[in-house]
Design a protein around this motif. Sequence first.
Motif, short mmCIF file in Angstrom:
data_model
loop_
_atom_site.label_atom_id
_atom_site.label_comp_id
_atom_site.label_asym_id
_atom_site.label_seq_id
_atom_site.Cartn_x
_atom_site.Cartn_y
_atom_site.Cartn_z
N HIS A 182 65.21 62.96 21.23
CA HIS A 182 66.46 63.07 21.26
C HIS A 182 67.31 62.07 22.34
O HIS A 182 68.29 61.19 21.92
CB HIS A 182 66.92 64.53 22.00
CG HIS A 182 66.06 64.70 23.14
ND1 HIS A 182 64.62 64.83 22.90
CD2 HIS A 182 66.26 64.80 24.52
CE1 HIS A 182 64.08 64.96 24.15
NE2 HIS A 182 64.97 65.22 25.14
N ARG A 183 66.80 61.90 23.25
CA ARG A 183 67.39 60.83 24.32
C ARG A 183 67.21 59.42 23.68
O ARG A 183 67.99 58.60 24.02
CB ARG A 183 66.62 60.92 25.84
CG ARG A 183 67.36 60.28 26.89
CD ARG A 183 66.86 60.54 28.22
NE ARG A 183 67.26 61.65 28.48
CZ ARG A 183 66.32 62.90 28.57
NH1 ARG A 183 65.05 62.67 28.34
NH2 ARG A 183 66.68 64.01 28.85
N GLY A 184 65.88 59.00 23.30
CA GLY A 184 65.72 57.75 22.86
C GLY A 184 66.89 57.51 21.93
O GLY A 184 67.30 56.14 21.53
N LEU A 185 66.95 58.43 20.88
CA LEU A 185 67.79 58.29 19.72
C LEU A 185 69.03 58.01 19.99
O LEU A 185 70.05 57.15 19.71
CB LEU A 185 67.66 59.17 18.66
CG LEU A 185 66.32 59.34 18.02
CD1 LEU A 185 66.26 60.54 17.00
CD2 LEU A 185 65.99 58.10 17.27
N ALA A 186 69.60 58.82 20.97
CA ALA A 186 71.01 58.50 21.36
C ALA A 186 71.12 57.44 22.32
O ALA A 186 72.26 56.81 21.99
CB ALA A 186 71.21 59.79 22.42
N LEU A 187 70.11 56.95 22.91
CA LEU A 187 70.45 55.73 23.84
C LEU A 187 70.45 54.51 22.76
O LEU A 187 70.99 53.53 23.04
CB LEU A 187 69.22 55.71 24.78
CG LEU A 187 69.60 56.53 26.02
CD1 LEU A 187 68.35 56.40 26.96
CD2 LEU A 187 70.82 56.08 26.80
N LYS A 188 69.38 54.67 21.65
CA LYS A 188 69.43 53.79 20.74
C LYS A 188 70.86 53.32 20.15
O LYS A 188 71.62 52.22 19.99
CB LYS A 188 68.27 53.62 19.47
CG LYS A 188 67.00 53.16 19.89
CD LYS A 188 66.10 53.38 18.74
CE LYS A 188 64.66 53.77 19.78
NZ LYS A 188 64.01 54.71 18.93
N LYS A 189 71.62 54.52 19.78
CA LYS A 189 72.88 54.43 19.20
C LYS A 189 73.93 53.51 20.40
O LYS A 189 74.79 53.07 20.11
CB LYS A 189 73.68 55.64 18.84
CG LYS A 189 72.96 56.54 17.56
CD LYS A 189 73.56 57.75 17.44
CE LYS A 189 72.67 58.57 16.41
NZ LYS A 189 73.39 59.88 16.26
N PHE A 190 73.51 54.22 21.63
CA PHE A 190 74.40 53.48 22.68
C PHE A 190 74.13 51.88 22.52
O PHE A 190 75.22 51.29 22.87
CB PHE A 190 74.03 54.24 24.07
CG PHE A 190 74.51 53.51 25.32
CD1 PHE A 190 75.91 53.45 25.51
CD2 PHE A 190 73.72 52.74 26.22
CE1 PHE A 190 76.33 52.98 26.63
CE2 PHE A 190 74.34 52.28 27.13
CZ PHE A 190 75.64 52.21 27.68
N LYS A 191 72.72 51.60 22.66
CA LYS A 191 72.70 50.14 22.89
C LYS A 191 73.44 49.38 21.50
O LYS A 191 73.93 48.18 21.87
CB LYS A 191 71.21 49.87 22.56
CG LYS A 191 70.36 50.12 23.87
CD LYS A 191 69.06 49.37 24.03
CE LYS A 191 68.12 49.84 22.81
NZ LYS A 191 66.83 49.38 23.12
N GLU A 192 73.54 50.08 20.40
CA GLU A 192 74.19 49.29 19.06
C GLU A 192 75.51 49.37 19.72
O GLU A 192 76.26 48.21 19.36
CB GLU A 192 74.07 50.09 18.03
CG GLU A 192 72.61 50.03 17.36
CD GLU A 192 72.13 51.16 16.33
OE1 GLU A 192 73.25 51.80 15.86
OE2 GLU A 192 71.12 51.29 16.00
#
Length: 199
Positions: A182-192
């Motif tokens: 959950h956190r990794g996926l949300a942060l990947k979107k944040f990085k994009e």
Amino acid sequence: MKLKKLLLATRNKDKVIEIKHVLKDLKIEIISADSFENLPDVEEDQPTLEGNAIKKAQVLFEIAGIPTVADDTGLEVDFLKGHPGVRSSRYAGENATYEDNVNKLLEVLAGVPSEKRTARFRTIVAFCNGKEVQTLEGVCEGTILDERRGHSGFGYDSVFYVPQFKKTFAEMDLQQKNEISHRGLALKKFKELINLKMK
Ligand code: IMP
């Protein structure tokens, strides 16, 4: 917009480790709330993950003046109609430890068959830079085991089993958990989002 510094609106060392690991290739200075004197603990009193994440990011941005990212996470168990959800950190009471919360979860699910123990972790990441607040969501589906497995991670990791990988989060290393969590996926979107803004 050139982002040089980012404040993490959390004092949770376990979260800081995971967040810094995902964001390491952004090549910006990442500061956790603990590195500042006098930053208040923001009360998580909103009825939703989104409300709490936005509140934490906004309050700390206003005080520190540094673009801020906050995460609020909940464990939603279907048999418990989505609980503990936004109350995941206080499930067993106001000052509950990780261990207390896992014990309570195992108790309330005692005797519930495995097919009815489906659950998901949901994270809302909120980013505030003074001009705008943006939120990003990450979800990871799994089931709640009837006993702990593994020693890595934190919180409910030892009872959260991901069928696709046949492992609990506590049986994964940091890299693997961050790839699917959950956190990794949300942060990947944040990085994009940040990469787009920096273009
Ligand atoms: P918070 O409100 O976002 O700080 O998180 C609520 C609670 O959920 C934490 O106290 C942990 O017990 C649990 N939690 C948050 N993230 C994770 C995770 O990645 N794995 C396991 N438990 C977590």
